[in-house]
Write a protein that holds these residues in place. Sequence first.
Motif, PDB file in Angstrom:
ATOM      1  N   ASN A  35       0.828  -1.212   0.000  1.00  0.00           N
ATOM      2  CA  ASN A  35       0.000   0.000   0.000  1.00  0.00           C
ATOM      3  C   ASN A  35       0.862   1.262   0.000  1.00  0.00           C
ATOM      4  O   ASN A  35       0.547   2.248  -0.683  1.00  0.00           O
ATOM      5  CB  ASN A  35      -0.954   0.012   1.194  1.00  0.00           C
ATOM      6  CG  ASN A  35      -2.018  -1.062   1.097  1.00  0.00           C
ATOM      7  OD1 ASN A  35      -2.214  -1.656   0.035  1.00  0.00           O
ATOM      8  ND2 ASN A  35      -2.694  -1.327   2.203  1.00  0.00           N
ATOM      9  N   PHE A  71       2.371   1.607  -3.500  1.00  0.00           N
ATOM     10  CA  PHE A  71       1.353   2.102  -4.447  1.00  0.00           C
ATOM     11  C   PHE A  71       1.159   3.602  -4.268  1.00  0.00           C
ATOM     12  O   PHE A  71       1.068   4.349  -5.253  1.00  0.00           O
ATOM     13  CB  PHE A  71       0.021   1.375  -4.236  1.00  0.00           C
ATOM     14  CG  PHE A  71      -1.100   1.947  -5.079  1.00  0.00           C
ATOM     15  CD1 PHE A  71      -1.288   1.506  -6.378  1.00  0.00           C
ATOM     16  CD2 PHE A  71      -1.927   2.941  -4.581  1.00  0.00           C
ATOM     17  CE1 PHE A  71      -2.291   2.052  -7.169  1.00  0.00           C
ATOM     18  CE2 PHE A  71      -2.939   3.491  -5.363  1.00  0.00           C
ATOM     19  CZ  PHE A  71      -3.117   3.039  -6.662  1.00  0.00           C
ATOM     20  N   TYR A 104       1.621   6.354  -7.060  1.00  0.00           N
ATOM     21  CA  TYR A 104       0.447   7.124  -7.468  1.00  0.00           C
ATOM     22  C   TYR A 104       0.685   8.622  -7.292  1.00  0.00           C
ATOM     23  O   TYR A 104       0.312   9.434  -8.144  1.00  0.00           O
ATOM     24  CB  TYR A 104      -0.778   6.678  -6.671  1.00  0.00           C
ATOM     25  CG  TYR A 104      -2.018   7.499  -6.964  1.00  0.00           C
ATOM     26  CD1 TYR A 104      -2.697   7.365  -8.178  1.00  0.00           C
ATOM     27  CD2 TYR A 104      -2.507   8.424  -6.040  1.00  0.00           C
ATOM     28  CE1 TYR A 104      -3.818   8.126  -8.457  1.00  0.00           C
ATOM     29  CE2 TYR A 104      -3.624   9.181  -6.312  1.00  0.00           C
ATOM     30  CZ  TYR A 104      -4.282   9.026  -7.518  1.00  0.00           C
ATOM     31  OH  TYR A 104      -5.391   9.790  -7.796  1.00  0.00           O
ATOM     32  N   ALA A 110      -3.466   5.526 -11.290  1.00  0.00           N
ATOM     33  CA  ALA A 110      -3.468   4.249 -10.581  1.00  0.00           C
ATOM     34  C   ALA A 110      -3.021   3.117 -11.498  1.00  0.00           C
ATOM     35  O   ALA A 110      -2.303   2.205 -11.072  1.00  0.00           O
ATOM     36  CB  ALA A 110      -4.860   3.962 -10.023  1.00  0.00           C
ATOM     37  N   GLU A 158       0.165   0.769 -10.734  1.00  0.00           N
ATOM     38  CA  GLU A 158       0.125  -0.703 -10.658  1.00  0.00           C
ATOM     39  C   GLU A 158       1.194  -1.318 -11.554  1.00  0.00           C
ATOM     40  O   GLU A 158       1.825  -2.318 -11.192  1.00  0.00           O
ATOM     41  CB  GLU A 158      -1.264  -1.211 -11.072  1.00  0.00           C
ATOM     42  CG  GLU A 158      -2.376  -0.896 -10.087  1.00  0.00           C
ATOM     43  CD  GLU A 158      -2.301  -1.722  -8.811  1.00  0.00           C
ATOM     44  OE1 GLU A 158      -1.360  -2.534  -8.663  1.00  0.00           O
ATOM     45  OE2 GLU A 158      -3.186  -1.555  -7.953  1.00  0.00           O
ATOM     46  N   LEU A 167      -9.471   8.029  -7.131  1.00  0.00           N
ATOM     47  CA  LEU A 167      -9.462   6.801  -6.340  1.00  0.00           C
ATOM     48  C   LEU A 167     -10.553   6.858  -5.278  1.00  0.00           C
ATOM     49  O   LEU A 167     -10.650   7.842  -4.540  1.00  0.00           O
ATOM     50  CB  LEU A 167      -8.115   6.619  -5.635  1.00  0.00           C
ATOM     51  CG  LEU A 167      -6.854   6.498  -6.488  1.00  0.00           C
ATOM     52  CD1 LEU A 167      -5.645   6.351  -5.571  1.00  0.00           C
ATOM     53  CD2 LEU A 167      -6.946   5.324  -7.451  1.00  0.00           C
ATOM     54  N   THR A 225     -11.449   6.076  -1.803  1.00  0.00           N
ATOM     55  CA  THR A 225     -10.607   5.788  -0.643  1.00  0.00           C
ATOM     56  C   THR A 225     -11.450   5.560   0.611  1.00  0.00           C
ATOM     57  O   THR A 225     -12.585   6.038   0.714  1.00  0.00           O
ATOM     58  CB  THR A 225      -9.617   6.942  -0.383  1.00  0.00           C
ATOM     59  OG1 THR A 225     -10.323   8.193  -0.382  1.00  0.00           O
ATOM     60  CG2 THR A 225      -8.567   6.994  -1.469  1.00  0.00           C
ATOM     61  N   ARG A 248     -11.711   1.895 -11.843  1.00  0.00           N
ATOM     62  CA  ARG A 248     -11.563   1.345 -10.492  1.00  0.00           C
ATOM     63  C   ARG A 248     -12.353   2.135  -9.451  1.00  0.00           C
ATOM     64  O   ARG A 248     -12.191   1.909  -8.250  1.00  0.00           O
ATOM     65  CB  ARG A 248     -10.096   1.265 -10.102  1.00  0.00           C
ATOM     66  CG  ARG A 248      -9.401   2.600  -9.969  1.00  0.00           C
ATOM     67  CD  ARG A 248      -7.979   2.458  -9.479  1.00  0.00           C
ATOM     68  NE  ARG A 248      -7.198   1.654 -10.387  1.00  0.00           N
ATOM     69  CZ  ARG A 248      -6.461   0.604 -10.015  1.00  0.00           C
ATOM     70  NH1 ARG A 248      -6.394   0.258  -8.747  1.00  0.00           N
ATOM     71  NH2 ARG A 248      -5.786  -0.090 -10.889  1.00  0.00           N
ATOM     72  N   ARG A 262     -14.400   0.359  -6.671  1.00  0.00           N
ATOM     73  CA  ARG A 262     -13.785  -0.422  -5.594  1.00  0.00           C
ATOM     74  C   ARG A 262     -12.754   0.422  -4.860  1.00  0.00           C
ATOM     75  O   ARG A 262     -12.032   1.209  -5.465  1.00  0.00           O
ATOM     76  CB  ARG A 262     -13.161  -1.704  -6.133  1.00  0.00           C
ATOM     77  CG  ARG A 262     -12.000  -1.507  -7.102  1.00  0.00           C
ATOM     78  CD  ARG A 262     -11.506  -2.855  -7.602  1.00  0.00           C
ATOM     79  NE  ARG A 262     -10.275  -2.772  -8.346  1.00  0.00           N
ATOM     80  CZ  ARG A 262     -10.188  -2.473  -9.630  1.00  0.00           C
ATOM     81  NH1 ARG A 262     -11.295  -2.200 -10.312  1.00  0.00           N
ATOM     82  NH2 ARG A 262      -9.017  -2.438 -10.249  1.00  0.00           N
ATOM     83  N   GLU A 263     -12.713   0.217  -3.581  1.00  0.00           N
ATOM     84  CA  GLU A 263     -11.844   1.023  -2.723  1.00  0.00           C
ATOM     85  C   GLU A 263     -10.380   0.686  -2.957  1.00  0.00           C
ATOM     86  O   GLU A 263     -10.003  -0.462  -3.109  1.00  0.00           O
ATOM     87  CB  GLU A 263     -12.221   0.736  -1.256  1.00  0.00           C
ATOM     88  CG  GLU A 263     -11.854   1.807  -0.292  1.00  0.00           C
ATOM     89  CD  GLU A 263     -12.430   1.502   1.080  1.00  0.00           C
ATOM     90  OE1 GLU A 263     -11.724   0.830   1.857  1.00  0.00           O
ATOM     91  OE2 GLU A 263     -13.570   1.916   1.368  1.00  0.00           O
ATOM     92  N   THR A 264      -9.556   1.735  -3.007  1.00  0.00           N
ATOM     93  CA  THR A 264      -8.121   1.553  -3.179  1.00  0.00           C
ATOM     94  C   THR A 264      -7.421   1.947  -1.873  1.00  0.00           C
ATOM     95  O   THR A 264      -7.674   3.016  -1.336  1.00  0.00           O
ATOM     96  CB  THR A 264      -7.587   2.423  -4.323  1.00  0.00           C
ATOM     97  OG1 THR A 264      -8.262   2.067  -5.533  1.00  0.00           O
ATOM     98  CG2 THR A 264      -6.090   2.221  -4.520  1.00  0.00           C
TER      99      THR A 264
END
Length: 308
Positions: free
Chosen positions: A33, A36, A40, A46, A50, A106, A108, A299, A302-304
């Motif tokens: 995390n 990332f 980022y 994102a 990745e 994102l 979050t 994305r 969905r939570e990043t």
Amino acid sequence: MGEHSEQTGDTDEPAAREARMDSATDAFVTHRNLLFTVAYEMLGSAADAEDVLQETWLRWAGVDLGTVRDRRAYLVRMTTRQALSRLRALRRRKESYVGPWLPEPLLTAPDVAEDVELADSVSMAMLLVLETLAPVERAVFVLREVFDLGYDEIAEAVDKSPAAVRQIAHRARTHVAARRPRGVVSRAETRNVLAAFRRAVETGDLQRLLDMIAPDVVLLSDGGGVVQAALAPVVGADRVAHVLHRINATASLRPAQVNGHPALVLRVDGEIDTVIAVRIDDGLVTGLYAVRNPEKLSRIDRETAVSR
């Protein structure tokens, strides 16, 4: 006897390799995390972050862990170098981008907002400020100001001397300070203003919109040449209010936590159409960042996880 010894060696070697790989995997997963977030914040994408993590993992898997004193620092250094390389390529790509370029939004977790410095560092407004830095300046600023790395560690990551890194950090800090959002707005005030703003947009109340947005408000809309969007910043309360007034009456607006701050997600026929990050200063909306490029919305459902 010799044959038995050879067989034992054969079984020990794969076992040792497996143990090394397990250790490498554990370290990478533990810090993923963080890595990332570093990538980022340097790239604003994102998808590219990745890719950087994938490249970092491939290189990390081949490292002799016995030579690594601090695994976290080593991984951050590897990630930074990969992100710097990609950032230079991205800058060339952005030169031909159609219309304003905005960071990839994102979704979050609420706890990101509780870490004020982290939330500030991944906000749309701050990421756009970071876009104005040269690649090495951006890397130094992110590693020093956001992740509090020492100058010696940063120097290794960006292949500069510690003295040079100090100078770069000072220059980047001064640059960002002159352009960053003016002040800290409480989460309660942000939620209240955003709720009222959402009602004004949904009801098409033009006067209420005008009352809520600053005279010098700026709307940036990123369609990437794929979907319709303004090809230049829309500036001024009247012009921005009229753009918002044209939002499809059948669209739904829902609050969400985006890049550590409250934002709005606009859906049309159940599909995400636009993510609108909102900047608020002194109780008024001063900036709107509308991401419409479908490639940047893949994305947002969905939570990043981001972390320091």
